[in-house]
Each structure stands twice: as C-alpha cells, then as structure tokens.
Design a protein around this motif. Structure first.
Motif, PDB file in Angstrom:
ATOM      1  N   ALA A  65       0.860  -1.241   0.060  1.00 23.54           N
ATOM      2  CA  ALA A  65       0.036   0.044  -0.043  1.00 23.54           C
ATOM      3  C   ALA A  65       0.806   1.248  -0.207  1.00 23.54           C
ATOM      4  O   ALA A  65       0.788   2.142  -0.718  1.00 23.54           O
ATOM      5  N   LEU A  81       2.578   1.746  -3.648  1.00 19.49           N
ATOM      6  CA  LEU A  81       1.360   2.128  -4.744  1.00 19.49           C
ATOM      7  C   LEU A  81       1.210   3.783  -4.253  1.00 19.49           C
ATOM      8  O   LEU A  81       1.135   4.391  -5.433  1.00 19.49           O
ATOM      9  N   VAL A  82       1.043   4.014  -3.123  1.00 18.72           N
ATOM     10  CA  VAL A  82       0.331   5.275  -2.889  1.00 18.72           C
ATOM     11  C   VAL A  82       1.576   6.426  -2.927  1.00 18.72           C
ATOM     12  O   VAL A  82       1.285   7.481  -3.647  1.00 18.72           O
ATOM     13  N   TYR A 130       1.976   6.765  -6.836  1.00 18.18           N
ATOM     14  CA  TYR A 130       0.754   7.675  -7.114  1.00 18.18           C
ATOM     15  C   TYR A 130       1.236   9.258  -7.088  1.00 18.18           C
ATOM     16  O   TYR A 130       0.903   9.920  -7.951  1.00 18.18           O
ATOM     17  N   ARG A 139       1.602  12.056  -9.875  1.00 17.81           N
ATOM     18  CA  ARG A 139       0.633  13.221  -9.906  1.00 17.81           C
ATOM     19  C   ARG A 139       1.323  14.705  -9.543  1.00 17.81           C
ATOM     20  O   ARG A 139       0.828  15.748 -10.145  1.00 17.81           O
ATOM     21  N   PHE A 140       2.275  14.555  -9.082  1.00 19.07           N
ATOM     22  CA  PHE A 140       2.959  15.772  -8.626  1.00 19.07           C
ATOM     23  C   PHE A 140       4.353  15.969  -9.568  1.00 19.07           C
ATOM     24  O   PHE A 140       5.232  16.737  -8.691  1.00 19.07           O
ATOM     25  N   ILE A 165      -1.970  15.730   0.258  1.00 16.84           N
ATOM     26  CA  ILE A 165      -2.295  15.907  -1.024  1.00 16.84           C
ATOM     27  C   ILE A 165      -2.924  17.455  -0.976  1.00 16.84           C
ATOM     28  O   ILE A 165      -2.553  18.242  -2.257  1.00 16.84           O
TER      29      ILE A 165
END
Lengths: 318, 437
Positions: free
Chosen positions: A147, A150-151, A154, A158-159, A213
């Motif tokens: 987990a 994965l996070v 991501y 995204r950034f 985030i």
C-alpha cells in the motif's frame, strides 16, 4: 501571519520524542502479538457461578490433553442487562502447543462434565496454528508495504510539476511517522497487535495522505501563480490557506470515529475499541504530519538542492 | 436555464428518495431490503474456520484437490442439515474458509463440532445394491438404497474422475479412471453385475447409483445420467474427493458466542446514527447553505451504500459497519474542500455563480487524488485481509467511490440550483461576511 516553517524544529522534536517513547516502551514491554499473529488457543466459557478454582481446572484439562494449560477467572457484564455479571473461565494454551479441533472439543467436553459450567453456556474459541499466525502477520506487513509503495508512486506521478520524487518521498516520511505513532500507542498501552491494527494502519496510509495532497496541491497551484515568491513563504502560505480544510476534513472523520469509540468503550465492545483507537491516533497524527512534517521537509529538500545548483554555478563562474 | 437546474435538483432528490425506499422496503423477489443483509459471524455468532489440508508446512494442494475437498464439506454439512453457511475456496492460500452461524435457540456446540467432522478424510465406496434395500428417493429423483457392505472398490482405487461430453448424444458424462488393482476388481464385479446397480457412497450417503451396462475390463468407466454439466462436475468432484490423500484441519478457528454480537450490532448502528447527526450539524454550522446541501448528499451516500450492500449480497461485519460510519466522516471531505474553495473565491470578489463553478473545478484534482489513494489501500486490504476485516475493506471502498457521486456530482447539481434563488444569494449563507456597501 504565523510562520510554521520557522518553528519546524519544535514540531520535528515533538514527533521524535513521541516515537522515542514508543521505542523505549517496546524495549521494556516487548512486542505484544495477538493470538491471531502468534498462534495459540484461547477458550472462554461461561460458568454457573464464581466459585470455581482455575488452577484445579487447568490441571485437569492439562492432564486430559497432556499439554500445559493456564486458566483464569474473568468477569464481564451482560450486554442485555448491565446489572448482571457473567462469570467466565479463560483457558489458554501457548503457541507452542496449539490445540487441534479434536482437542478443543475434548477440552470443552471435560469442562462440561466435571466442572460447574452454565448449562446453556456458549463458548468462545480462538485457535490459530503458529504457522498460520506467522503467515497472517507476514501478509499484514506485506499489505502495508504494498500500500505504501502504490500510494507513493501515485503521488510521484501526480506531482511531477513540483518535482514529484521529493514530494513522494516526504509524503512517505509523513506516512511512516503516522504508522510509528500508531505503533507507539500499541507498545505504550500494551495492546496486542492483531489484524485490526493492520486494517487501521492501511486506512490511515490511504487517508492521511489526503491532507498532504491538499497542501501539495496548493503549493503546486501557488507555484504557478506567484513565480517570484520565496520558497519558504510560498510553502507557509500554502499551508495556512489550506489549514481550515485540512482541519475540517479531519474533524468530520474524527467525529465519526470518536463516536464509534465512545459507544464501543461504554458498551465494552473490544473488537471495535481495538479498531477505532489506532484510527483516532492515526487521524490526528496524519493531519499533524501533513502540515508540520511533510511540507517543511519538502521545502528543506528543495532549498538544499537549489543551494547545490547555485554553488555549482558559482564554482563554474570562477 | 434556471428552470433546468431546478429540474435536475428535484431529480437528485427523487433519486435519493427512491433509493431510500428501495433500501428499507425493497421489492420482494427483486431487491432485498437492508434488514435482510447477511450478517457476519462476528455479529451472529458461530464458527469461522480456515481449513487447511493436513500436509507438511509449505506444501499446497492443487485447485482440483481443494474443489474435491470442498464438495465433501458441502455434502457433509447438507447431511447435518446445516444449510446456512458460507464456504469459499482460496486456492492461492491453499485453504477453504468455512463460516457456520449459530442457529437462534441453539445452545450446544454443534457448529464447532461440525468443523471437526467435516474435515475428516472422505470415505468413498462403490457397493453392490440389493433392490430390496430400497429406502425412498433422493431430492433429484435418484433411488436411494441402504448400504450392503459388499464393497466393489474404494476411493483409493480411483486415479481420477472428470467430465466429458458424449460426442454422439451431447450428454455430459463423468469419466472414471481406476488403478490396476481397482480395474481388476471392477472388471470382475461388472461382469457379474450387468443389468444391476452399483451405488457410490460418500461416508454413508448415497451419491449416485448407476446401472452396469456392460463389463468394464480396462478400469476406464463412464457414468451417464447427469442432467447438467454442473451436476456432472459435482459428481466428479465428489468421487475425486474419495481419493484425496489428506484430511482438512482448521488451523485458524474462531467461534464466537451470539450473546455479544447482537448487542454489539445495536450499539454500532446507534453509533452510526449519532455520528451521522453530528457530522451533519458540523457541516451545517460551518458551511450553512452549502452545508445543508452536503447533508442531503451525505444522506444519499449512506442510503446508496446500504443499497449496494444488500443488492450485492455483501456480508456485513462489525468492522464493515465501522467502515460505513467512517465513510460518513470521509464522505463530506470532498464537500469541505469544495466549500472552502468557494468561500475563497467569493472573498476574492467573484460573483456567486462563478465562485461555485470555480470551487468545484479547482477542488477536483485534490479530491480525485485523495480518493484514489484511499481506494488503493482499501483494495490491498481486501486482497490480503481475512474474515471481518475484508468486510471493512469492502464498505470503505464502496463508500469512497459512491462519495464521489454524492459529494461532487449531486452536491454540485443541488448547489447550482439553490444558488439561483434571490434569497440564497446572501453571502452570509456561504459563511462569508457581508461586505458593507
């Protein structure tokens, strides 16, 4: 305007102290694993009254099975009628000698035949082979690792605009911070680690990132809007601008979880208490780490790497 | 334009209304209502066991072996009259999960005893049949006979059993392959028994009793008379089970008394109602008109989640209910992010309509990111978790996905429509101070 960035050392310090307390209590108390992870057998059965001798029962059952058994008295309240006490006998077999299905039924048979077990007693059994327990613990750790990876991947993706890798690494530091906080709670209060902890941990892994985030998202936006603003001011402004939503999203979630925790505590529902308490700690820690850990660290990384660029240029100029 | 918005507004309300009706009333035979939701062992009480083959540590059974073991377990539970149960194979972990709830009013330990008995090595026998030992019909119309004890072959003689389609008739048949000793015994017996029956028993239960058509010399027989491929598959599984070299034992067993579960359920539901009210109040006080809209959407979220749980037949556990309550708190997070943004936009001097539009647009990226990460970890938990915890992962993931619809789409429609009214133009309603003119 409050300058969070300037006071970052105090925030880092507070976190370090709490985590240290967790580690010290781990050294003192040791790691307390639930039967689920450690293996072993636990039998709870309702007795007719409180006049029974646990040592005698342990000896009898132990002789029948030829295994070492410990027994103790336990009292609990009838959930349907709070004034009525229920007397329970708690039989425990260590993880080295987990009972088989036949042995469990034999043990319960002996209890019913020879001791004053309530006639319509319902028993509660938890029995896990050490091999399976280890496998479950391994799965739990594996789940947390997968987990996290994965996070973080991501966030990295995204950034990209605000140098995704540094954002992702600092988000990971914040996540580790939250997990260590939850872990400290368990070691300090000697709560046995079980699957509830893993579930709470994974929930926090996914959720605590939300606040990070939101702050990152604002930094990303402000980077485009105020190209000339200094980094420290930019990050500080971004945190302050998003502070009320960071607080409010956590408060609404906390309202839910704390409500369940209070209801579970008042009514003594152990499984839900075990589940919601780490969630509460994780939620608070998650917000704290988003604001006071992840963003300042990210800023320090950026400052550090831009200094390198500048000094590198200066060296060339000479 | 404005009229169109109101149509959409009422459409959202109507949809929530219909969902509420369906969730609590249901449509008999089509949509089960929420009161019929299957409750987990941790609430109903009962036994939850992971059965593993009794093999040395680290050795795993094949998928076929597990299917066979499962068919034995199913048959044995049928025999005991335990039909309310949940059995799931997990070939990747090499185990079978069995859940048997307590029946209300039952006080003896039968579910737990059942676990011990269902895992025993299956005893499969092919026996000669005496027509005068006929004792009625099985459910599927097969003639049932008492055991004669004249055993033709046993499970250990079966090498394999499978399913094939007869090329000429298209009928599904079960194929049987015997080892050398079995083939010889079977050849002798079938020669003697042409025109008579041979019954196949699992433990003491008759599974099937086909008539011998001809002598079978080579140990390769087929059994006809199965109506469907499913039936043929079941029979093959059962016969194979007779040749399983291991028994199933529970290495992870939990038996829970129903005494605690039921009151825990009530307590948790009450906690959920209180949490819902508190979150609604918090949103209302903080965000006023948008808060009210978010509360309506949140109600929609809870109802939609309950609806999905009952329609998909998801088993509800205590952690699962905690997951629903958690989504109540998380479900408004998107609204908080949007409303804070709207407030900022109003303060920056934009008109109300433009602020609302900008609020939804600009908040979207952050909302998407946060939901995706929660869904990711939820899925990992579902994948690697066991028992009641899986229930939590399901309600959490379903809730987060649904909250996207309610907190973003539904809220946007309702808020856009509501802000069209003159009365609702006051900035105070959005939690922003009126500017003195």
């Amino acid at each position: 305007m409050i300058d969070i960035m300037a006071k970052r050392k105090y925030f880092f310090g507070l976190s370090l102290i709490l985590i240290l307390i967790g580690f010290i209590s781990l050294l003192i108390n040791g790691l307390n694993l639930d039967i689920q992870f450690q293996g072993g057998t636990l039998i709870k059965i309702e007795m007719a009254d409180e006049n029974f001798n646990p040592d005698e029962i342990a000896a009898t059952v132990g002789n029948t099975l030829n295994k070492s058994v410990t027994a103790q008295k336990m009292k609990t309240f009838n959930p349907q009628n709070a004034n009525e006490e229920i007397n329970m006998l708690l039989l425990k077999v260590s993880n080295k000698e987990t009972l088989s299905d036949e042995e469990i039924n034999k043990a319960i048979g002996v209890l019913r035949d020879k001791f004053n077990v309530k006639s319509d007693a319902q028993n509660q059994v938890q029995s896990v082979q050490p091999f399976i327990g280890r496998e479950m613990l391994r799965n739990g750790i594996l789940a947390a690792a997968i987990a996290s990876v994965l996070v973080v991947l991501y966030v990295w993706w995204r950034f990209r605009v605000m140098s995704g890798l540094s954002a992702a690494v600092m988000a990971l530091v914040a996540l580790l911070h939250d997990i260590l906080m939850m872990f400290s709670l368990y070691t300090v209060f000697k709560i046995p680690l079980n699957e509830s902890f893993i579930a709470a941990m994974l929930t926090i892994l996914g959720y605590s990132l939300n606040d990070t985030i939101v702050v990152y998202d604002r930094i990303r936006e402000n980077t485009r809007l105020y190209r000339k603003m200094g980094l420290q001011e930019l990050v500080n402004n971004s945190i302050l601008q998003t502070l009320s939503r960071t607080m409010n999203t956590t408060i609404t979630t906390l309202i839910s979880v704390v409500t369940v925790f209070i209801f579970a505590s008042v009514n003594n529902i152990q499984s839900l208490k075990d589940f919601t308490l780490p969630l509460i700690v994780g939620l608070v820690s998650g917000t704290y780490s988003s604001v006071f850990i992840a963003s300042p660290l990210w800023m320090m990384w950026k400052q550090h790497s831009s200094k390198k660029v500048i000094s590198g240029k200066a060296a060339k100029a000479r | 334009m404005r009229g169109n918005n109101w149509v959409k507004f009422f459409l959202v309300i109507v949809i929530i209304g219909i969902l509420t009706y369906l969730t609590f009333a249901g449509i008999p035979g089509v949509v089960p209502n929420v009161y019929k939701t299957r409750l987990g062992i941790d609430i109903r009480g009962g036994v939850y066991a992971n059965l593993y083959p009794d093999l040395p540590d680290g050795q795993k059974p094949t998928v076929d072996q597990l299917n066979s073991a499962r068919s034995v377990i199913e048959k044995r539970l049928d025999n005991k009259g335990i039909f309310d149960r949940n059995i799931a194979n997990e070939p990747e972990n090499g185990r079978i999960i069995v859940e048997i709830p307590y029946k209300p009013g039952e006080t003896d330990l039968s579910p737990q005893k059942a676990i011990e008995e269902i895992g025993k090595t299956a005893l499969l026998t092919f026996q000669e049949v005496d027509e005068d030992k006929f004792k009625g019909f099985l459910e599927d119309g097969t003639r049932n006979y008492e055991q004669t004890g004249r055993i033709v072959i046993e499970g250990k003689h079966v090498v394999n059993a499978g399913v094939e389609q007869n090329r000429e008739t298209g009928e599904m048949v079960v194929t049987l392959k015997l080892n050398e000793e079995g083939a010889k015994k079977f050849a002798d017996a079938t020669e003697k028994l042409v025109g008579k029956k041979i019954a196949v028993y699992m433990d003491s239960t008759l599974i099937t009793a086909p008539t011998v058509q001809t002598k079978i010399p080579n140990g390769e027989a087929i059994i006809t008379g199965q109506r469907t491929a499913q039936e043929a598959g079941d029979l093959a599984d059962t016969i194979r089970a007779g040749s399983l070299p291991f028994r199933m034992v529970s290495k992870d067993l939990n038996s829970i008394t129903p005494l605690l579960g039921e009151s825990a359920l009530k307590v948790t539901i009450n906690a959920g109602i209180v949490a819902f009210i508190l979150v609604c109040l918090y949103m209302l006080v903080n965000y006023r008109l948008p808060g009210l809209v978010a509360d309506i959407a949140l109600f929609g979220l809870v109802v939609a989640e309950l609806f999905f749980i009952s329609v998909l037949g998801i088993t509800l556990t205590l952690p699962g209910i905690a997951g629903i309550i958690l989504t109540i708190g998380m479900g408004v997070d998107a609204n908080v992010i949007i409303f804070e943004r709207i407030r900022e936009e109003i303060k920056s001097g934009k008109t109300l309509g433009a602020s609302i539009d900008a609020g939804f647009k600009r908040a979207f990226a952050a909302i998407l990111d946060s939901n995706v990460t929660t869904i990711m970890t939820g899925l990992v938990l579902y994948w690697l978790g066991t028992g009641p915890i899986k229930g939590f992962a399901i309600t959490l993931v379903v809730g987060v996905i649904l909250s996207f619809l309610t907190a973003v789409t539904a809220t946007r429609i309702m808020l856009t429509a509501a802000s069209g009214l003159d009365i609702t133009k006051k900035r105070w309603l959005y939690g922003v101070k009126e500017v003195s003119k």
